[in-house]
Design an enzyme around this catalytic site. Structure first.
Site, mmCIF file in Angstrom:
data_model
loop_
_atom_site.group_PDB
_atom_site.id
_atom_site.type_symbol
_atom_site.label_atom_id
_atom_site.label_comp_id
_atom_site.label_asym_id
_atom_site.label_seq_id
_atom_site.Cartn_x
_atom_site.Cartn_y
_atom_site.Cartn_z
ATOM 1 N N GLY A 112 -21.002 18.267 19.557
ATOM 2 C CA GLY A 112 -21.950 17.773 20.549
ATOM 3 C C GLY A 112 -23.300 18.443 20.383
ATOM 4 C CB VAL A 113 -26.254 18.518 22.649
ATOM 5 C CG1 VAL A 113 -27.635 19.174 22.630
ATOM 6 C CG2 VAL A 113 -26.387 17.012 22.833
ATOM 7 C CB ILE A 114 -24.144 23.297 22.784
ATOM 8 C CG1 ILE A 114 -24.837 23.048 24.125
ATOM 9 C CG2 ILE A 114 -24.056 24.804 22.512
ATOM 10 C CD1 ILE A 114 -24.074 23.566 25.325
ATOM 11 C CG HIS A 117 -55.092 7.193 13.282
ATOM 12 N ND1 HIS A 117 -53.852 6.852 12.789
ATOM 13 C CD2 HIS A 117 -55.900 7.379 12.200
ATOM 14 C CE1 HIS A 117 -53.904 6.817 11.475
ATOM 15 N NE2 HIS A 117 -55.135 7.134 11.089
#
Length: 457
Positions: free
Chosen positions: A180-182, A437
């Site tokens: 997962g994320v962690i 830009h």
């Protein structure tokens, strides 16, 4: 009553609630068990991002020749210096949190609190009375209770995310249980620091909460860094620093100097055990739309209510809960579908609203527009073209249903999409705005212009 409001926990949800309450003249007490600033500031968001920034610099040095730079001599990693810098960052921000609480004229106590009844809180053998209680006690890592795990934890082989931030050195072999994320962030971190990293993931891909195109790009990037990813793997036991798992029923193993278990977090609700609060079939405390429990002067905010374990979501809930106590209706409730989330890999991942996967699951009609960053002049100039912007729209109205960005600065860009969604703007509004830009941000405008040509003209 001693107080208008007592807040349990001084993490992101708690200290923001305390500040908001204090500035609105509520007599407020905040009680913190361990960390002013919470997990996020002390052993979560902030220290990990501090180390990940250093890891990104290492990546730049490794690929210096790609930027036309030749380095004479060897760049050396000073792990102790990195940890020192991490702690300096944490200490500075903790001091800031304490200043915020004090500046709002809110009292604070250090200790572990227990809610005795709807108007009483006990801490350090003293009982305080209050009209309202906000519980913001956060969460803790979830552990596996498999054979050999307790022994391996006691021996220091199996660790959690808090311990991973305070290792004595960089492990030669680093195993992550959970993609997962962690887990993925730590995989990026230690791979950049020189560890041999293996991810053990229980399903068929990492970052399963994201769309498959996101998982594929990040998986490819990890593999290019030498990370081994083992999917559809089911962990069965540990023997010291050896982790055993099965894939398709066949047992295999991997050895790690450190084995990080990253399989989610558990809400810290023990302070409420003496109360008879309404719970659902999963024993989760039931809340209404105002974040009130069945005892309506007791509120749950932040990680402890498990709605969305993100600091910025907790910030909004902190202000919202106090606003309900004040009966002012000045603060909007936190909406999960309009709250952005970020993954601090390299490149970063950020998203808000529906994913394609969710739209398909809920059978919501949508059209998609996307562009890779090889179309961005700024990305090419920065040599940071790994990534893309994609957005999903209502095919009839052009309303933005969701978006995802993978870019070196995705965590900075996603706020633009969150603001647009919060204010119900459409593909036409963004396409008609002027972006500076060259910037990475202008890709959002370009994706919307492409969508108009493809679907709305």
């Amino acid at each position: 009553m001693d107080y208008d409001l007592i807040i349990l926990g001084a993490g992101p949800a708690g200290y923001i609630a305390a500040e908001y309450a204090g500035k609105h003249k509520l007599k407020t007490l905040v009680i913190e068990k361990q960390y002013f600033g919470g997990v996020c500031l002390n052993v979560g968001c902030i220290p990990t991002k501090t180390l990940l920034k250093r890891a990104k610099i290492i990546d730049y040095l490794v690929h210096a020749k790609d930027y036309g730079i030749t380095i004479n001599g060897q760049a050396k990693l000073d792990w102790k210096q990195l940890l020192k810098q991490k702690q300096e960052v944490v200490d500075k921000l903790v001091a800031g949190v304490k200043t915020i609480i004090k500046g709002a004229k809110v009292e604070s106590i250090e200790g572990e609190a227990t809610v005795i009844d709807k108007n009483k809180v006990q801490v350090n053998n003293t009982t305080y009375t209050t009209n309202n209680i906000i519980v913001a006690t956060g969460s803790r890592p979830r552990y596996l209770t498999l054979p050999g795990f307790e022994k391996a934890q006691q021996a220091g082989f199996i660790i959690d995310s808090t311990q991973a931030l305070a290792l004595e050195g960089v492990p030669k072999k680093f195993v992550v249980v959970g993609g997962g994320v962690i887990g993925v962030e730590f995989a990026f971190l230690f791979a950049s620091l020189g560890s041999e990293v293996t991810i053990i993931q229980g399903v068929d891909r990492i970052l399963e909460v994201c769309d498959s195109d996101v998982s594929e790009l990040i998986s490819k990037t990890l593999k290019n860094k030498g990370v081994q990813i083992i999917t559809n793997a089911h962990v069965v036991r540990a023997e010291n620093n050896q982790l055993f798992y099965t894939v398709n029923g066949v047992e295999q193993s991997v050895i790690g100097d450190k084995i990080l278990v990253s399989i989610g977090r558990i809400a810290n609700t023990e302070c409420l055990d003496q109360l008879d609060l309404k719970r659902d079939h999963n024993n989760k405390i039931v809340l209404n739309e105002k974040l009130q429990t069945s005892t309506t002067n007791i509120y749950l905010i932040g990680d402890v209510n498990t709605q969305m374990m993100l600091a910025h979501y907790a910030y909004q809930q902190g202000r919202y809960a106090v606003d309900q106590i004040l009966n002012q209706n000045q603060v909007k409730p936190a909406e999960k579908n309009k709250c952005p989330a970020c993954i601090y890999t390299n490149p970063e991942v950020a998203f808000v609203g529906y994913s394609e996967m969710e739209l398909q699951k809920e059978k919501i009609d949508y059209v998609k527009s996307s562009l890779p960053f090889i179309y961005s002049g700024k990305a090419i100039a920065d040599h940071e073209t790994n990534g893309f912007v994609k957005m999903m729209f209502n095919p009839k109205t052009g309303a933005i249903l969701g978006g995802c960005i993978i870019a070196s600065t995705a965590s900075d860009i996603i706020a633009e999409l969150a603001l647009v969604m919060e204010n119900n703007l459409t593909v036409f509004d963004i396409a008609n705005s002027i972006s500076p830009h060259p910037t990475m941000n202008e890709m959002v405008t370009d994706v919307c212009k492409k969508a108009i040509f493809d679907y709305f003209s």
